[in-house]
Scaffold this motif. Sequence first.
Motif: not given
Length: 917
Positions: A526, A528, A573-577
């Motif tokens: 996740g 860039s 992932k970076t969004d916490g998922a």
Amino acid sequence: MKTSTKQSLLALAMLGFGVSATLFVSLQVERGIEETAVQQFAFTCDQVALKINERIKAYALTLRGGAALFGGSKSVSRHEWRQYVETLRTQDSIPGVQGIGFAELITPDRLASHIARIRGEGFPEYNVRPPGEREIYSAIIYLEPFRDRNLRAFGYDMFSEPVRRSAMEQARDTGDAALSGKVVLVQETEADVQAGTLIYVPVYRNNLAHDTVEQRRAALIGWVYSPYRMNDLMIGILGDWEHREGQVISLQIYDGQEATPSSLLYATKTVTGPNMRELLRQQRIIRFNGREWLLQFERVGSTGSIGYGPAWATLLGGIAISVLLFGLMLSVANTEANAARIANDLTKEIRRREELLTESEYRWRFALEGAGDGVWDWNLAENTVFYSKRWKEMLGFAEDQISDSQDEWEQRIHPHDKSKTLATVQAYLDGKSAAYTCEYRLRCRDGAWKWVLGRGIVVRRSEDGKPLRMIGTLTDIHELKQLNQELTQSRAELQEAQRIAQTGSWQLDLATDRVAWSPELYRIFGLSPDMPPPNYSEQARLFTPESWDRLQDAILDTKTAGTSYKLELEVVKTDGAHGWMLASAEAIRDENQAIIGLRGVAGDITERKRAELKLLAAYAETRRFREALDYVTSFVYMKDTQSRYVYANRTTLELFGVSAAELEGCGDARFFPPNTVKRLREIDSRVFTGEQTTEEVDVVFADGSHRVYLEIKAPIYSDTPDKAIWGLLGISTDITPIKEHEQYLEHIAHYDVLTGLPNRVLLADRLQQTMAQTQRRERLLAVAYIDLDGFKTINDSYGHDAGDQLLMIVASNMKHTLREGDTLARLGGDEFVAVLLDLENMAASVPMLSRLLAAAAEPVDFDELRLQVSASIGVTFFPQGEDVDADQLLRQADQAMYQAKLAGKNITISSIPIRIA
């Protein structure tokens, strides 16, 4: 050549093929995006042009109501004019109007008396401006609201200015509303000067004919008009439309068909910026009673304003997959014998696909180089068509096997394409589209159907604009259609390959501690792809603690002992998922077998879980969207192809009086009367064929209430490749208040405001009809001209309120004495006309005329007063020994009425003349 070298070359070939295919597909996606942008822009332009045109017609209708006010009275006072304008509620119903006024026509011999009269009304400084001697004067004497800027226009002679005079003369000579050219309004101050325009409606003197130009000029008393400041007018009509649907659109309006600075009426503020440029441009023409406006639309923005995201996503995704496959093939080249066998099978499959693509490209190139366009030349007057040799060859016919009949083309159109194709041709011939372009199928000689592209243009028209000759081409696009289908299939296969691969690669240099990641690995975590990969210590945040400990132990073993590993790890992932990956790695050794780095691959194995998450997210998004729709005041709903409701917002549920669960599966028959259900079904059936509809639907409910709804419906397509229609989306708006206001304006144009009786306009129409009906039935009709005796004395003695009350009650009394089918109209002041139908002879009218006299003489109580008048009636009959028209009948009855006045009043006299009473 070594096997590894061959496999490396094969990997490079696969990379080149993948990049080439990706570029080709991306260009097709980009072209589709641009075509969609042009279509959306054209729709926006059409809607704006239609809205402006409809609003101008509404303004003209409002001014006609003002002219009707003068037609229904001998005179209109300043107070009556203010009441009329306030009744219209212009600020609510027709925003953007500077005012509604009346300009009086003045001859030089009446100029001094005119000025004295206006000064006597309480305006001691009043003068007609500009000063000077002229053959004809006009002066603005009424203008409401009479304040602010509008005070500057009081007394202005618009006939002295050429542009205004041209429009005023056009209105005077035609009897229709006229729109002026570009002017600067006298209401303008030094600040915020805007271009202006005006609409004029002529007002003619009562009792004078105005059928010819000379009669109209003789009968003219002035003009009802309205000035408009263009910027204010457009804001009132369009609002913040230039940011519609996220598009930045500029609009320029020019007077006439040429876009010149001198003819510029209105322009939106130009959006500027270092990257701003013109993206799209279109023009529309608005016509109103001989006056034309040119509307020039420009969509402005940076190149990124058009969403090329899907094209870039296709390009970058395809390149990423190609690079990934290239890396995988190189990795496979270094695996054991089983990997070599798999690589060999993959190579064969790639070669087979290359051969198929090469063969397909060869066929397409041959079609482009060998195919030409067919030409057709249509003589519309004779309905004959010339078909070129290539046109006939395209369908498999020899040159002498097709006649020059239009039916030769029409009968070969595919049944599913026929109505659309013929409608496209007719729309172009009717001037509704700029050119004829249509894709459809034609039946060949062998019975097969072939896709073609038809294009054409009218090259000759008659003097009245009727098309006489049309020339066009026919292009064989059958192979292009097939290629599009193949591209669709290739895109689906590419998407399947992306789903299957889901594998990223990485490499660690132990000397520098630098890590390199493939783009797919960024996606898995996740991150860039534009950011540098995290170093070894930063990677701890990308895993759960338990997985990170296992990975550290495995990496340490690989670094120290060169041991390869394969682990299933839980990632963060970076969004916490959270997700899962299958990670494999091995040591990199130098020529001395010293370990100098690590390399590995990581495959995303959370596809099923991610699909579930996407499904949950989509469900949540749908729920939020539906919750937002619950706050919309319009009625929003969805139906399946059986016209059963599957969704409705809260406004709709409250209208139906049901819950969402109770609504699902119900049809219109539960909520609407049968006639409305039939109408709604007809609209739904058109939408289910792919048509977007906008219809007005009248509904009479069981309780007798009547409402009018504006129904906007569009088909809903499935996500399947065939894009099948599975239902429709409807937005319904209650436009009953708008319709009622339109009916009110129509009513005041044909009925007297004070008494509610038909006015002079409606009387003329009804008299014409009854005269024709009387001749067919071989009966008589009587026209009675009624003038009240003593009304002026009451009006002057007790005031206008008493006079108005007397007129209303006397009119009601006289109307009740008439039979059903007879007509009583008010011409103005205290003058009325009664039309009596189906008389056996003249004597049959005597009782009715006597009742009219009695009704007019009945006393009327007003406050503490008892008012009473009588009536003098002049009557004439139709048919007569010689031909007479409606105007002659009215003049005969008018003359007889004056004889009754001279004979002592309160009697009826016939124009024959025969004494009736």
